[in-house]
Write an enzyme that holds these catalytic residues in place. Structure first.
Site, PDB file in Angstrom:
ATOM      1  N   ASP A  87       0.865  -1.184   0.000  1.00 25.02           N
ATOM      2  CA  ASP A  87       0.000   0.000   0.000  1.00 25.02           C
ATOM      3  C   ASP A  87       0.902   1.234   0.000  1.00 25.02           C
ATOM      4  O   ASP A  87       2.118   1.125   0.182  1.00 25.02           O
ATOM      5  CB  ASP A  87      -0.893   0.000   1.262  1.00 25.02           C
ATOM      6  CG  ASP A  87      -1.795   1.228   1.349  1.00 25.02           C
ATOM      7  OD1 ASP A  87      -2.405   1.602   0.322  1.00 25.02           O
ATOM      8  OD2 ASP A  87      -1.891   1.842   2.436  1.00 25.02           O
TER       9      ASP A  87
ATOM     10  N   GLU B 163      -3.611   8.596   8.529  1.00 26.89           N
ATOM     11  CA  GLU B 163      -2.149   8.544   8.700  1.00 26.89           C
ATOM     12  C   GLU B 163      -1.732   9.305   9.968  1.00 26.89           C
ATOM     13  O   GLU B 163      -0.719   9.012  10.574  1.00 26.89           O
ATOM     14  CB  GLU B 163      -1.439   9.132   7.473  1.00 26.89           C
ATOM     15  CG  GLU B 163      -1.496   8.261   6.225  1.00 26.89           C
ATOM     16  CD  GLU B 163      -0.435   7.144   6.195  1.00 26.89           C
ATOM     17  OE1 GLU B 163       0.611   7.283   6.837  1.00 26.89           O
ATOM     18  OE2 GLU B 163      -0.690   6.124   5.527  1.00 26.89           O
TER      19      GLU B 163
ATOM     20  N   HIS C 175      -7.329   2.874   3.789  1.00 22.36           N
ATOM     21  CA  HIS C 175      -7.095   3.673   5.002  1.00 22.36           C
ATOM     22  C   HIS C 175      -8.390   3.904   5.800  1.00 22.36           C
ATOM     23  O   HIS C 175      -8.332   4.211   6.980  1.00 22.36           O
ATOM     24  CB  HIS C 175      -6.545   5.056   4.635  1.00 22.36           C
ATOM     25  CG  HIS C 175      -5.077   5.093   4.358  1.00 22.36           C
ATOM     26  ND1 HIS C 175      -4.514   4.548   3.229  1.00 22.36           N
ATOM     27  CD2 HIS C 175      -4.045   5.619   5.080  1.00 22.36           C
ATOM     28  CE1 HIS C 175      -3.203   4.762   3.254  1.00 22.36           C
ATOM     29  NE2 HIS C 175      -2.891   5.400   4.369  1.00 22.36           N
TER      30      HIS C 175
HETATM   31  N1  DGL Z   1      -4.875   3.237   0.924  1.00 24.75           N
HETATM   32  C1  DGL Z   1      -4.893   3.630  -0.424  1.00 24.75           C
HETATM   33  C2  DGL Z   1      -6.178   3.318  -1.123  1.00 24.75           C
HETATM   34  O1  DGL Z   1      -6.769   2.309  -0.786  1.00 24.75           O
HETATM   35  C3  DGL Z   1      -4.241   4.894  -0.846  1.00 24.75           C
HETATM   36  C4  DGL Z   1      -4.459   6.129  -0.104  1.00 24.75           C
HETATM   37  C5  DGL Z   1      -3.513   7.184  -0.612  1.00 24.75           C
HETATM   38  O2  DGL Z   1      -2.305   6.938  -0.591  1.00 24.75           O
HETATM   39  O3  DGL Z   1      -3.984   8.222  -1.084  1.00 24.75           O
HETATM   40  O4  DGL Z   1      -6.606   3.987  -2.026  1.00 24.75           O
END
Ligand code: DGL
Length: 280
Positions: free
Chosen positions: A18, A161, A198
């Site tokens: 990720d 985050e 996230h």
């Molecule tokens: N966790 C990621 C997703 O599922 C990316 C989030 C990001 O880096 O903007 O899209």
């Protein structure tokens, strides 16, 4: 392939990647479901967020991450990032035909269609995932008359985050993005897809904002089911009893990663289990 070489491959870890900590929601589901498996997690923390970057950049990052994991020796690759899955899955599948490459969008769409009773589905995701229309396509592929509304929620990844997952301020921010999805008197989505790995860490706060009549779905569990099925079909499930090991790779800030990872996993991650790597 001889049975010896196939059991040597079965002993390799599953690679999961990720942009940051979000994919830990997927790692956690795989860990619960397949406790014998070694898991190698890569968080591209030097370049998070992916969601506001161009497709070209995300494809380049995803290729570097996938190549790096394959060099480490993995038996399957899980793109635990909706943004990278949306733009790069076909590219990565063609680049690494030797192993299963599994994204999170198709499993997420499967969970959404299974969870919705009225066929009205709201999707929250990063700007890149929403703009590419990957969820709309994957949901309509399974249910052609589904009503799908999507909303890019650019601040959610920063909240996750940062470890800001609850409280009045967080709910006020969530509400700015979520309320428009549920304000059309003629359409009432009964399902909300958390289309970014996230977001599940914000689940309780999101539920507080959208209320009890909306079911929240994310792709973590369904993705884990897909991983199990694909490994089973390829006869690559690890047989040894006992717990598989976890190892984490990050491209920046191992201490920060350890701190936020604890929030996602519900248990501490020793900094000694986190290795700093350079993908370029
Ligand atoms: N966790 C990621 C997703 O599922 C990316 C989030 C990001 O880096 O903007 O899209």
């Amino acid at each position: 392939m001889s049975s010896n070489s196939s059991s040597a491959i079965a002993d390799l870890p599953i690679g999961i990647f990720d942009s940051g900590v979000g994919g830990l929601t997927v790692l956690d589901a795989i860990r619960q479901q397949l406790p014998n498996e070694d898991l190698l997690y890569l968080g591209d923390t030097a370049r998070v967020p992916y969601g506001s970057k161009s497709s070209q950049s995300v494809i380049r990052y995803a290729r570097q991450a996938a190549d790096f994991m394959v060099e480490q020796g993995v038996k399957a690759l899980v793109i635990a990032c909706n943004t990278a899955s949306a733009v790069a899955i076909e590219d990565l599948q063609q680049r690494h035909p030797e192993l299963p490459v599994i994204g999170v969008i198709e499993p997420g769409a499967e969970a959404a269609v299974a969870g919705s009773e009225n066929g009205e589905i709201a999707v929250v995701a990063t700007e890149s995932t929403v703009n590419g229309g990957a969820y709309l396509k994957a949901i309509r592929h399974r249910k052609s008359d589904a009503v799908v509304k999507s909303q890019a929620c650019s601040l959610f990844v920063s909240l996750a985050e940062e470890g800001w997952t609850e409280g009045e301020l967080v709910e006020a921010i969530l509400s700015r993005y979520l309320t428009p999805l549920f304000s059309d008197p003629d359409h009432h989505p009964d399902t909300l897809v958390l289309g970014c790995t996230h977001y599940p860490v914000l689940k309780q706060a999101i539920a507080n904002v959208v209320g009890p009549h909306v079911t929240l779905v994310d792709s973590a569990q369904t993705t884990s089911n897909w991983v199990q099925q694909q490994l089973q079909q390829a006869n690559l499930l690890r047989q040894q009893d006992g717990s598989g090991r976890l190892h984490y790779l990050v491209t920046d800030g191992p201490e920060r990663f350890a701190r936020v990872a604890e929030l996602f996993l519900g248990h501490p991650v020793p900094v000694s289990d986190i290795e700093l790597v350079d993908l370029q």
